[in-house]
Design a protein around this motif. Structure first.
Motif, mmCIF file in Angstrom:
data_model
loop_
_atom_site.group_PDB
_atom_site.id
_atom_site.type_symbol
_atom_site.label_atom_id
_atom_site.label_comp_id
_atom_site.label_asym_id
_atom_site.label_seq_id
_atom_site.Cartn_x
_atom_site.Cartn_y
_atom_site.Cartn_z
ATOM 1 N N LEU A 234 46.718 37.356 42.339
ATOM 2 C CA LEU A 234 46.867 36.533 43.540
ATOM 3 C C LEU A 234 47.037 35.061 43.169
ATOM 4 O O LEU A 234 47.865 34.361 43.727
ATOM 5 N N ARG B 69 28.923 38.811 40.895
ATOM 6 C CA ARG B 69 28.061 39.843 41.471
ATOM 7 C C ARG B 69 28.196 41.151 40.713
ATOM 8 O O ARG B 69 27.233 41.900 40.578
ATOM 9 N N ILE C 190 45.378 32.643 52.053
ATOM 10 C CA ILE C 190 44.800 33.749 51.281
ATOM 11 C C ILE C 190 44.517 33.321 49.840
ATOM 12 O O ILE C 190 43.554 33.767 49.228
ATOM 13 N N PHE D 42 38.512 43.148 39.112
ATOM 14 C CA PHE D 42 38.338 41.953 39.939
ATOM 15 C C PHE D 42 39.082 40.776 39.309
ATOM 16 O O PHE D 42 39.735 39.992 40.000
ATOM 17 N N PHE E 289 42.778 41.234 39.719
ATOM 18 C CA PHE E 289 43.124 41.007 41.121
ATOM 19 C C PHE E 289 43.213 39.515 41.407
ATOM 20 O O PHE E 289 44.170 39.029 42.002
ATOM 21 N N SER F 222 41.185 31.417 49.768
ATOM 22 C CA SER F 222 39.999 32.276 49.844
ATOM 23 C C SER F 222 39.887 33.144 48.600
ATOM 24 O O SER F 222 38.780 33.473 48.175
ATOM 25 N N ASN F 223 41.006 33.491 48.005
ATOM 26 C CA ASN F 223 40.946 34.259 46.759
ATOM 27 C C ASN F 223 40.215 33.462 45.683
ATOM 28 O O ASN F 223 39.306 33.974 45.040
ATOM 29 N N GLU G 88 36.472 33.320 46.703
ATOM 30 C CA GLU G 88 35.648 34.512 46.895
ATOM 31 C C GLU G 88 35.682 35.496 45.740
ATOM 32 O O GLU G 88 34.669 36.080 45.382
ATOM 33 N N THR G 89 36.873 35.718 45.186
ATOM 34 C CA THR G 89 36.981 36.781 44.198
ATOM 35 C C THR G 89 36.091 36.489 43.002
ATOM 36 O O THR G 89 35.433 37.382 42.461
ATOM 37 N N GLN H 93 45.046 39.211 55.723
ATOM 38 C CA GLN H 93 44.508 39.200 54.372
ATOM 39 C C GLN H 93 45.607 39.187 53.310
ATOM 40 O O GLN H 93 46.509 38.402 53.369
ATOM 41 N N TYR I 263 32.702 37.648 43.295
ATOM 42 C CA TYR I 263 32.517 39.077 43.088
ATOM 43 C C TYR I 263 32.461 39.459 41.624
ATOM 44 O O TYR I 263 31.815 40.431 41.253
#
Lengths: 164, 931
Positions: B577, B557, B543, B570, B573, B546-547, B550-551, B506, B554
């Motif tokens: 990245l 959400r 990574i 979030f 973060f 996917s960051n 996906e992030t 990760q 979130y």
């Protein structure tokens, strides 16, 4: 680490993901989204311990099962500890116990959990010792071949009462 | 939708779900035959095409669907995925905007439009949509969405500072206009407090915090409690906060260190220079002293907070010059060691307080020196380890001679072996109790190497660490040390093997990959076909993909779930990245290796150039973790991390800028893509550009001292060489490069050949001059700049010198830098290769100047290859092996000789292989580009 600045889950839960890079020896291989999901859904239940440099030296990651989900598990709303770990140089200081207590308190006071459960490797005597002798858990059942490598897991449970 | 159609569409979804993109496309084509206008099927086909990497065809369909302005859920949803795949967030906003306007009462559409803006960090429009939704649907949460959007806009780095306060004020007005108070919901409450804190409205914040619900929230919500603490501090209410903390410590047995710090902060809060204040503080200090003493007695060995609190109190008192007892600090340190000396963290606990000198230091040293007893229990081992670390920390320069350090290392090793049997029964997953003694020995050897320059000591360090690691398989700290040592020794494959055993996962791919990827092109054998390091770069970069996928989800959400306290985190973060420094260090290393492996062509140059220019606009964040390396070196020498950095030069922002500028310069010369062309052909959105001054060209021309400082001597030579080379040839590139219209016409022709459809959205004016000769004159041909002319000779000398004196990794460094210079020369002169170009533009005189440079470069590289091959042959000899193994004989016979022999066999193999492969690669490159 200066003493224990335990509940520092506070201001930067997510950035912990970056900081937790320190924890190379942690056994867990969770995806980022798994962490984010827990932190977002049950923010009160997960804690980290940091040292004075802001490095994470331990964490507990937990979740809730509500009544519906709990149906097959006895119908009560309950908490579940997914993962707990403390960096080796910070062991034997009671950190794991305190992380667990904080999470359990929140399960009880925030979500009105009736009990808390967790899985532990049958061979992990040190952890079983902590859960049973220090925290009062009992083995509820054995799940055969629960772990990827074929090892059995104990399902341990503790009934929650007002502790604080 | 008809049932029949529905039945036909289902297999498309199934195929998409299972990743069978090709069959999804086939299914779509089937349906489109009957229903050629169906927007949903078109959107699904576009999605399948995107996932099948057929971007050009996807674009055509995508634009068709967008033009039809869809409003149904399924089509919008499919299009959302298409547009995300193409990076076209702005089009997503337009699409949802249009749909929402058509159906303003559709709440779901409103939310989706809001989210589309959130995805693009488009806070201003997000705020407007949220307000509109609040008016329409009268739901509190939409009001909070708009408040949150305001706050996020204020925090955006692109928002001018004077706007920030305004936005916060607006947010406050909105939040106070809500029909229900923010305290009904802890996250709304948190957001409210954030705004008040930002506006320095501390009194109002306190009023909220003092309400019963406010207090309740702080009790159970740590984020709010942290905020409360912060606001108290900002108000300057340190004493009040100290009192509250004292209560918690006493009444609730709270042992959170932050509470203890609050008490200490409160104790010194009102300390000023006046005598009165000093007297007052004396009584406060003695109160705190009494409190902490009481706690420490009560807790005994159960908790460290009380005693640590006393240490912190004395430490601060000394800092303020109000300490009353000169002997107290030493006494407390001794007491702490006495009480907690057998806890693994004792050394780290005491480190901040160890600034002793003179007699105090002598006494303390004596205490430690006399505490060693037989290592017959785990407690005794831990105490000994702590004593060693504490002693080592305070060593003076005179105590650090090669001999003194060597005998210290011998002592560490003998105690290591003495205590080792204590862990015999430990399961393989556990660490040995004595591990730190081996780490101390390894540290001592590394320190001797640093002082003496003798590589023998690196081998010794590796030997003891390998031995200990074999006994303690999970000791990742040793692995990290070994990775550093093996890179220094020029044994990259052994370092990589250890790195892979760490099973980095990760986000660690971002924070820890620097251990093997930093300057890894030095060790890359890509030129001779070994892609180990290039693929390592690609893997670790997953990574970031996917960051970005996906992030963002979130953040959305978190809005849905009203977790306002988490949204900024979030976003931060994701940003850290996305703009990770290591990400682009890896990218540059990848590129440096790529051009040694693939034939340099305009395709590579164009694609890489676009990406490099994107990177050039990033504001990087450094997430690399260096603290993870243990450091037990004396405080007067460099830490272990600094000591073991490859080439003694940590690379950071300056290194990235230096290489970025060089590659952008050379690639934009070699490319036909002008800004105009790039703008027209770009598929996704541009990344947000940080406000920078000056044009790209100006920015490329700047070389700042702090950037240069991060380069090795040879990297600096390379950069100066590139600068002069680029400056020399720039006028000729500008003269020869075809105009934008010609390039675009070319692209359009190719696209049409590929997709059967014309390139959309690009108007192509008919070429005026075609490829014909330009009107203006050929720029005057100038001489080869001296820096360019002399570069390869200089590198040859460097290479010869370091062959005799330097380390293997330095030899490789010089060779790879020379190789890179040659490859960039090839790239920079590629345009002038076709004879027709030379003829039309009358560049014959220029091109003849290239030949001697190329010949010289090829000659130097071939010589280097021959030398490397000879060195490789030497590595393999049994004498060499014996020499190394002999260097590592330890006094103790208990250290398994086999482990040492096997390890060094691997090291020698690795050195041999990298030398051999590098030689082969150099020759291959010479053959490819010697024309």
């Amino acid at each position: 680490m200066q003493g224990i600045s335990l509940p520092s889950r506070s201001s930067d839960e997510t950035l912990i993901l970056l900081k937790a890079g320190n924890l190379v020896n942690l056994p867990e291989n969770y995806l980022m989204k798994f962490w984010m999901y827990h932190i977002m859904t049950w923010p009160q239940l997960s804690f980290v311990a940091e040292n004075d440099k802001g490095h994470i030296v331990g964490y507990v990651l937990a979740k809730m099962y509500d009544e519906e989900e709990s149906e097959e598990k006895g119908g009560d709303i309950h908490g579940h500890v997914n993962s707990i770990s403390v960096l080796r140089s910070y062991r034997r200081l009671g950190l794991a116990k305190r992380l667990m207590m904080l999470s359990q308190d929140a399960m009880y006071s925030v979500y009105k959990a009736k009990y808390v459960s967790l899985h532990v490797r049958k061979s992990n005597l040190a952890a079983i010792g902590l859960y049973r002798d220090t925290l009062g858990f009992e083995v509820a059942e054995v799940e055969k071949k629960y772990y990827g490598d074929g090892e059995d897991a104990y399902v341990m449970k503790l009934v929650l009462k007002n502790q604080s | 939708m008809s049932v029949a159609l529905d039945r036909q569409i289902r297999p498309i979804y199934d195929a998409l779900d299972t990743g069978s993109h090709k069959s999804a496309i086939t299914e779509c084509n089937k349906v489109l035959k009957k229903h050629p206008k169906n927007a949903l099927v078109k959107a699904l086909k576009a999605l399948a095409l995107v996932r099948y990497q057929k971007v050009e065809e996807a674009l055509v369909l995508c634009d068709e669907v967008l033009e039809s302005k869809p409003t149904d859920d399924s089509t919008l949803n499919a299009m959302m995925h298409v547009l995300r795949g193409l990076g076209r967030h702005k089009d997503m906003i337009t699409m949802y905007d249009a749909a929402y306007k058509k159906q303003p009462t559709n709440e779901e559409l409103g939310a989706q439009t809001f989210f589309a803006n959130v995805r693009a960090n488009n806070w201003k429009s997000a705020q407007q949509i949220a307000s509109k939704m609040y008016k329409q649907f009268q739901e509190d949460r939409y009001l909070y969405w708009s408040v949150m959007s305001n706050v996020l806009q204020a925090n955006d780095t692109n928002t001018p500072p004077e706007m920030r306060t305004l936005l916060y004020k607006l947010a406050l007005r909105l939040i106070t206009s809500a029909p229900t108070p923010s305290s009904v919901h802890s996250d709304r409450f948190y957001l409210h407090l954030t705004i008040l804190r930002e506006l320095s409205e501390y009194d109002e914040a306190m009023t909220l915090l003092e309400t019963p619900t406010g207090r309740n929230i702080c009790e159970i919500n740590l984020a709010c409690n942290e905020m409360r603490r912060d606001i108290m501090r900002l108000r300057g209410a340190l004493e009040e906060e100290g009192k509250r903390a004292e209560q918690r410590i006493l009444e609730r047995s709270d042992r959170n260190w932050l509470e203890f710090l609050s008490v200490v902060d409160g104790t010194f809060a009102s300390l000023t220079d006046s005598e009165d204040a000093k007297e007052q503080s004396a009584s406060k200090i003695s109160n705190t002293l009494a409190l902490f003493t009481k706690i420490s007695v009560q807790d005994g060995r159960k908790d460290r907070s009380g005693l640590l609190g006393l240490l912190e109190l004395e430490h601060r008192a000394r800092k303020h010059g109000v300490s009353t007892d000169p002997a107290r600090l030493l006494r407390l340190i001794e007491q702490y060691f006495e009480t907690f000396g057998d806890k693994a963290c004792c050394f780290e606990d005491l480190k901040p307080y160890l600034s002793l000198d003179g007699e105090d230091l002598a006494t303390w040293t004596k205490v430690l020196e006399t505490c060693f007893s037989a290592l017959s229990s785990i407690e005794a081992v831990r105490r000994a380890i702590n004593a060693h670390k504490l002693l080592r920390y305070n060593l003076s320069a005179s105590e650090l001679s090669v001999d003194a350090e060597s005998s210290r290392a011998t002592l560490y090793i003998s105690q290591y072996l003495e205590g080792l049997p204590l862990g015999k029964a430990l399961p393989a997953t556990e660490l040995q109790h004595v591990d730190d003694l081996a780490i101390l020995a390894g540290s001592a050897f590394v320190n001797i190497w640093k002082v003496s320059g003798d590589e023998k000591y690196l081998y010794k360090a590796a030997a003891i660490l390998e031995f200990a690691l074999a006994k303690s398989k999970q000791a990742f700290q040793m692995r990290l040390m070994l990775i550093r040592i093996y890179r220094l020794l020029g044994a990259p494959s052994v370092a990589l093997e250890h790195y892979r055993l760490l099973r980095v996962k990760q986000v660690q791919n971002d924070t820890l990959s620097h251990f093997v990827l930093s300057r890894c092109s030095t060790f890359s054998l890509a030129a001779s076909g070994d892609l180990t390091f290039t693929s390592e770069c690609l893997e670790s970069s997953q990574i970031y993909v996917s960051n970005s996928q996906e992030t963002n989800d979130y953040v959305i959400r978190a809005f849905s779930a009203e977790k306002y306290s988490q949204i900024p985190q979030f976003i931060l973060f994701e940003d850290w990245l996305e703009n990770s420094l290591q990400r682009d260090i890896t990218k540059l290393e990848y590129l440096r290796m790529r051009i040694t492996h693939e034939t340099i062509s305009s395709d590579i140059v164009d694609l890489e150039l676009i990406e490099l220019k994107f990177i050039f606009d990033r504001l990087h964040h450094d997430n690399r973790d260096f603290q993870i390396l243990l450091n037990y070196q004396p405080k007067i020498v460099e830490d272990f991390n600094t000591q073991t950095l490859l080439f003694d030069k940590p690379e950071g922002h300056g290194w990235v800028w230096s290489f970025l500028k060089s590659y952008i310069k050379v690639f934009s010369h070699a490319s036909d893509l002008s800004d105009v062309v790039e703008e027209k052909l770009l598929v996704g959105d541009r990344p947000q550009v940080s406000p920078k001054t000056g044009s790209l060209k100006d920015r490329l021309a700047q070389r700042k001292d702090e950037e240069i400082a991060e380069l090795t001597r040879d990297e600096l030579s390379l950069i100066s060489y590139i600068d002069s080379l680029a400056e020399w040839l720039e006028p000729f590139h500008d003269y020869v490069r075809p105009p934008a219209s010609v390039v675009l016409a070319d692209v359009a022709k190719n696209t049409e050949l590929k997709t059967g459809l014309p390139l959309r959205g690009v108007d192509i004016p008919p070429p005026q001059n075609g490829h014909g000769k330009k009107e203006e004159e050929t720029p005057p041909i100038t001489d080869v700049p001296e820096v360019v002319a002399g570069f390869f000779e200089n590198m040859k000398t460097r290479f010869e010198d370091s062959k005799h004196a330097g380390s293997l990794s330095e030899i490789l460094h010089i060779a790879t830098i020379t190789q890179e210079a040659f490859l960039l020369f090839t790239t920079e002169t590629m345009r002038f290769k076709p004879a027709s170009v030379v003829k039309i533009h009358k560049l014959g005189n220029l091109v003849t100047k290239f030949k001697p440079i190329r010949a010289l470069a090829v000659g130097v590289l071939k010589d280097m290859a021959a030398s490397l091959e000879r060195l490789s042959a030497q590595e393999g000899t049994s004498e060499k092996r014996k020499e190394i193994v002999d260097a590592c004989v330890f006094e103790s016979s208990e250290i398994d000789h086999d482990i040492i022999t096997n390890t060094f066999k691997k090291v020698i193999e690795s050195r041999k292989k990298v030398l051999e492969g590098m030689a082969k690669g150099l020759l291959k490159i010479c053959t490819t580009y010697d024309y």
